[in-house]
Design a protein around this motif. Sequence first.
Motif, PDB file in Angstrom:
ATOM      1  N   VAL A 339     -13.866  19.887   1.404  1.00 31.03           N
ATOM      2  CA  VAL A 339     -14.192  18.680   2.194  1.00 31.03           C
ATOM      3  C   VAL A 339     -13.794  17.427   1.431  1.00 31.03           C
ATOM      4  CG1 VAL A 339     -16.102  17.270   3.068  1.00 31.03           C
ATOM      5  CG2 VAL A 339     -16.021  19.696   3.597  1.00 31.03           C
ATOM      6  N   ARG A 340     -14.145  17.399   0.139  1.00 35.73           N
ATOM      7  CA  ARG A 340     -13.794  16.235  -0.669  1.00 35.73           C
ATOM      8  C   ARG A 340     -12.285  15.983  -0.651  1.00 35.73           C
ATOM      9  NH1 ARG A 340     -18.230  14.436  -4.434  1.00 35.73           N
ATOM     10  NH2 ARG A 340     -19.451  16.328  -4.224  1.00 35.73           N
ATOM     11  N   ARG A 341     -11.542  17.084  -0.759  1.00 37.97           N
ATOM     12  CA  ARG A 341     -10.081  16.970  -0.776  1.00 37.97           C
ATOM     13  C   ARG A 341      -9.581  16.382   0.549  1.00 37.97           C
ATOM     14  NH1 ARG A 341      -5.945  19.256   0.825  1.00 37.97           N
ATOM     15  NH2 ARG A 341      -7.093  20.847   1.963  1.00 37.97           N
ATOM     16  N   GLU A 342     -10.150  16.910   1.632  1.00 40.65           N
ATOM     17  CA  GLU A 342      -9.732  16.466   2.970  1.00 40.65           C
ATOM     18  C   GLU A 342     -10.017  14.973   3.164  1.00 40.65           C
ATOM     19  OE1 GLU A 342     -10.849  19.352   6.090  1.00 40.65           O
ATOM     20  OE2 GLU A 342     -11.388  17.550   7.255  1.00 40.65           O
ATOM     21  N   ILE A 343     -11.197  14.557   2.727  1.00 42.91           N
ATOM     22  CA  ILE A 343     -11.581  13.158   2.887  1.00 42.91           C
ATOM     23  C   ILE A 343     -10.677  12.266   2.030  1.00 42.91           C
ATOM     24  CG2 ILE A 343     -13.438  11.465   2.619  1.00 42.91           C
ATOM     25  CD1 ILE A 343     -13.943  13.528   4.822  1.00 42.91           C
ATOM     26  N   GLU A 344     -10.386  12.737   0.807  1.00 38.82           N
ATOM     27  CA  GLU A 344      -9.536  11.950  -0.087  1.00 38.82           C
ATOM     28  C   GLU A 344      -8.152  11.775   0.516  1.00 38.82           C
ATOM     29  OE1 GLU A 344     -10.911  10.445  -2.694  1.00 38.82           O
ATOM     30  OE2 GLU A 344      -8.977   9.406  -2.683  1.00 38.82           O
ATOM     31  N   GLU A 345      -7.629  12.861   1.096  1.00 38.50           N
ATOM     32  CA  GLU A 345      -6.315  12.816   1.751  1.00 38.50           C
ATOM     33  C   GLU A 345      -6.332  11.818   2.900  1.00 38.50           C
ATOM     34  OE1 GLU A 345      -4.697  17.092   1.625  1.00 38.50           O
ATOM     35  OE2 GLU A 345      -4.427  16.413   3.721  1.00 38.50           O
ATOM     36  N   ALA A 346      -7.372  11.892   3.704  1.00 37.04           N
ATOM     37  CA  ALA A 346      -7.504  10.992   4.856  1.00 37.04           C
ATOM     38  C   ALA A 346      -7.597   9.551   4.378  1.00 37.04           C
ATOM     39  CB  ALA A 346      -8.733  11.364   5.674  1.00 37.04           C
ATOM     40  N   SER A 347      -8.319   9.343   3.286  1.00 35.68           N
ATOM     41  CA  SER A 347      -8.481   8.006   2.743  1.00 35.68           C
ATOM     42  C   SER A 347      -7.153   7.460   2.227  1.00 35.68           C
ATOM     43  CB  SER A 347      -9.521   8.035   1.617  1.00 35.68           C
ATOM     44  OG  SER A 347      -9.582   6.793   0.987  1.00 35.68           O
ATOM     45  N   GLN A 348      -6.371   8.327   1.591  1.00 41.49           N
ATOM     46  CA  GLN A 348      -5.040   7.911   1.126  1.00 41.49           C
ATOM     47  C   GLN A 348      -4.210   7.420   2.305  1.00 41.49           C
ATOM     48  OE1 GLN A 348      -3.822   7.562  -1.835  1.00 41.49           O
ATOM     49  NE2 GLN A 348      -5.702   8.352  -2.769  1.00 41.49           N
ATOM     50  N   PHE A 349      -4.241   8.209   3.374  1.00 41.11           N
ATOM     51  CA  PHE A 349      -3.500   7.827   4.571  1.00 41.11           C
ATOM     52  C   PHE A 349      -4.006   6.501   5.116  1.00 41.11           C
ATOM     53  CE2 PHE A 349      -0.967   8.415   8.286  1.00 41.11           C
ATOM     54  CZ  PHE A 349      -1.713   7.918   9.337  1.00 41.11           C
ATOM     55  N   ALA A 350      -5.328   6.394   5.176  1.00 42.16           N
ATOM     56  CA  ALA A 350      -5.933   5.200   5.786  1.00 42.16           C
ATOM     57  C   ALA A 350      -5.646   3.942   4.998  1.00 42.16           C
ATOM     58  CB  ALA A 350      -7.441   5.398   5.938  1.00 42.16           C
ATOM     59  N   THR A 351      -5.371   4.090   3.703  1.00 48.88           N
ATOM     60  CA  THR A 351      -5.102   2.886   2.912  1.00 48.88           C
ATOM     61  C   THR A 351      -3.616   2.624   2.755  1.00 48.88           C
ATOM     62  OG1 THR A 351      -5.471   4.254   0.946  1.00 48.88           O
ATOM     63  CG2 THR A 351      -7.261   2.802   1.613  1.00 48.88           C
ATOM     64  N   SER A 352      -2.786   3.602   3.178  1.00 50.12           N
ATOM     65  CA  SER A 352      -1.353   3.364   3.011  1.00 50.12           C
ATOM     66  C   SER A 352      -0.633   3.188   4.342  1.00 50.12           C
ATOM     67  CB  SER A 352      -0.721   4.523   2.229  1.00 50.12           C
ATOM     68  OG  SER A 352      -0.940   5.726   2.939  1.00 50.12           O
ATOM     69  N   ASP A 353      -1.244   3.630   5.427  1.00 48.15           N
ATOM     70  CA  ASP A 353      -0.623   3.489   6.740  1.00 48.15           C
ATOM     71  C   ASP A 353      -0.451   2.000   7.061  1.00 48.15           C
ATOM     72  OD1 ASP A 353      -1.294   4.166  10.154  1.00 48.15           O
ATOM     73  OD2 ASP A 353       0.364   4.986   8.992  1.00 48.15           O
ATOM     74  N   PRO A 354       0.667   1.619   7.705  1.00 45.11           N
ATOM     75  CA  PRO A 354       0.846   0.194   8.008  1.00 45.11           C
ATOM     76  C   PRO A 354      -0.089  -0.311   9.095  1.00 45.11           C
ATOM     77  CG  PRO A 354       2.716   1.485   8.798  1.00 45.11           C
ATOM     78  CD  PRO A 354       1.844   2.422   8.037  1.00 45.11           C
ATOM     79  N   GLU A 355      -0.338  -1.605   9.087  1.00 45.00           N
ATOM     80  CA  GLU A 355      -1.109  -2.245  10.156  1.00 45.00           C
ATOM     81  C   GLU A 355      -0.283  -2.205  11.442  1.00 45.00           C
ATOM     82  OE1 GLU A 355      -1.906  -6.002   8.021  1.00 45.00           O
ATOM     83  OE2 GLU A 355      -4.015  -5.594   8.501  1.00 45.00           O
ATOM     84  N   PRO A 356      -0.924  -2.411  12.591  1.00 47.48           N
ATOM     85  CA  PRO A 356      -0.158  -2.353  13.840  1.00 47.48           C
ATOM     86  C   PRO A 356       0.919  -3.431  13.890  1.00 47.48           C
ATOM     87  CG  PRO A 356      -2.427  -3.064  14.240  1.00 47.48           C
ATOM     88  CD  PRO A 356      -2.357  -2.639  12.827  1.00 47.48           C
ATOM     89  N   PRO A 357       2.009  -3.185  14.619  1.00 46.78           N
ATOM     90  CA  PRO A 357       3.059  -4.206  14.754  1.00 46.78           C
ATOM     91  C   PRO A 357       2.510  -5.438  15.468  1.00 46.78           C
ATOM     92  CG  PRO A 357       3.430  -2.397  16.290  1.00 46.78           C
ATOM     93  CD  PRO A 357       2.303  -1.979  15.405  1.00 46.78           C
TER      94      PRO A 357
END
Lengths: 386, 278
Positions: A339-357
């Motif tokens: 679970v920790r791994r999954e959340i960390e992965e999701a968090s990485q995505f959430a902080t690196s994904d671009p803002e909406p155009p």
Amino acid sequence: MFLPGRPLARRALRLLRNLGARSFADFASEATFDIKPCLLHGLESAPPISASMSREDGLLYYKQMQTIRRMELKADQLYKQKVIRGFCHLYDGQEACGVGIENAIKPTDHLITAYRVHGIAYMRGIPVKSILSELTGRQGGCAKGKGGSMHMYGQNFYGGNGIVGAQVPLGAGVAFAQKYQGFDSLCVAMYGDGAANQGQIFEAFNMSYLWSLPCLFVCENNQYGMGTAVERASANIDYYQRGDYIPGIKVDGMDVLCVREATKFAADYIRSGKGPMLMELETYRYHGHSMSDPGISYRTREEIKEVRSKSDPISLLRDRLVGSGLSSVEELKEIDVEVRREIEEASQFATSDPEPPLSDLTTHIYQTGLNSRIRGITPWQQLAAA
Amino acid sequence: MGFAGLAVGAAMAGLRPICEFMTFNFSMQAIDQVVNSAGKTLYMSAGSVHVPVVFRGPNGASAGVAAQHSQCFAAWYGHCPGLKVLSPWNSLDSKGLLKAAIRDDDPVVFLENELMYGVPFDMPEEAQSPDFLLPIGKAHVERTGQHITVVAHSRVVGFCLEAATALAKEGIDCEVINLRSIRPLDMATVEQSVMKTNHLITVEGGWPLFGVGAEICASIMEGPAFDYLDAPATRVTGVDIPMPYARNLEEISGPQVKDIIMAARRMLTGREESRATA
């Protein structure tokens, strides 16, 4: 984004099968547990006082609750890092409510809740990645970054609502639509102890009872409406009785099996066409009302500590799983790590994904688009609607 | 609040409900469901939750119903993105726009007028069809003219046409525009007219401050028609007071035909009285 079926459950089961395969013979396949009887209002029958749980289900509930717990703690962390802004109302402590309800209803049933929605959104099938990136306001968010913490929507899931109490008549309306179309499905309309005195909730009760709408009203009583304890807010704190002519049950909201059995009981009642029911879940939130509230000016640290040590929903389940031989401390630890791994992965995505155009500023104003332009900040900015 | 929310929830779950407020004055209690639950949800959900609901009912002043039952909500709802707001005048408008509103997939606020319910109008052949629709967001020129543009919505459109007939006898030729749609507002039709006539009056039953006329005048200032104005645009509105009950006071609380005539005459001739009576 809104996948059919229960993809999270399927992924969880795959994981569990892999874990289970190694030491399957050592574990019990099912166990039965005593659960707290519910208080009843206007009812002759009651939910059962014992519940059985298969090993598969037990591990599933554990993983689901732990995922919600760690997701909310990650949101806390991201908020303090100012990556999440504005409102952020966390669900840690209340996991048994969301997990118990979803495991007792069908994906074809409908659900609506208020702003403490992240855990519920997950249970309704929205991936952690999509939830966290909605919180960080990115285009990968479940509402493409346009909704934020309080406005997450999904299949048969209507948010995520910011105005206290407004979601309850909406839920009655969703239930109305099910009955009108002759469907077998019901709508779970959730609200908190703080909303319970809202007039529009009683209006929804009235119409639901009069027209026998398939609506399950759920009051998540976490003891505090923002900073006001229930005794200071309500003349009558027996929220399960507040539906008056609507039958009600009061349920131990810290026990996932209690919540599951009570929800099943209520759903069966409603599906048989007898009309609405009200379910009060007695629960607790560890965080303050939102991230702007430290949560200790109106309650003591001792109180919070005591709930954590005596009634934590995840600990309760863990003790049951280990004590009955359905699982082991080691196996559950492995789930924690996963679970920790999954959340960390999701968090990485959430902080690196671009803002909406920037063009998303003016999309989704109307479903039936019109050719008119949208006025910008000055008359020289006439923006195209889409 | 309860049934307005129920209608919105039913719309979210696949039905096409029509929620009737006995008058829009009562919608003030439910306005959160209209603006926040209905109007904003498509945007907040990035397009995944549609709300095809229609809110309809009488709007604005009636006769002798006093202050709490006489408010016009065109400006209040017209202010909010996410809503469509319609204001029919005659039978053609009422049928065509209501059908369009119901078939539209967005939340529509449909502002009717109680005093117009009993007024008959001729309906052309094509309007007899069950599929007769009028476009949302398009104003209609009820009377073409050369000298002054008069823009109105709802019941006072009829007053403007009466005023136009009287003014024609003095040699003032009015172009009367029936807005039909408050949001989206068809400024293109208004601008086109003003660029021809060089004069603009807006007429509404609602209060003057922050109203429909205020929006039209501000838009004209910001758009291409400003350079064509030969006089400042003028608003003719209800008086800025709660509606009184006594008949004599009620009569002078809202725009009458004579007020429209006087405003147009004054703008074009500098005189409030007709030459004939001076």
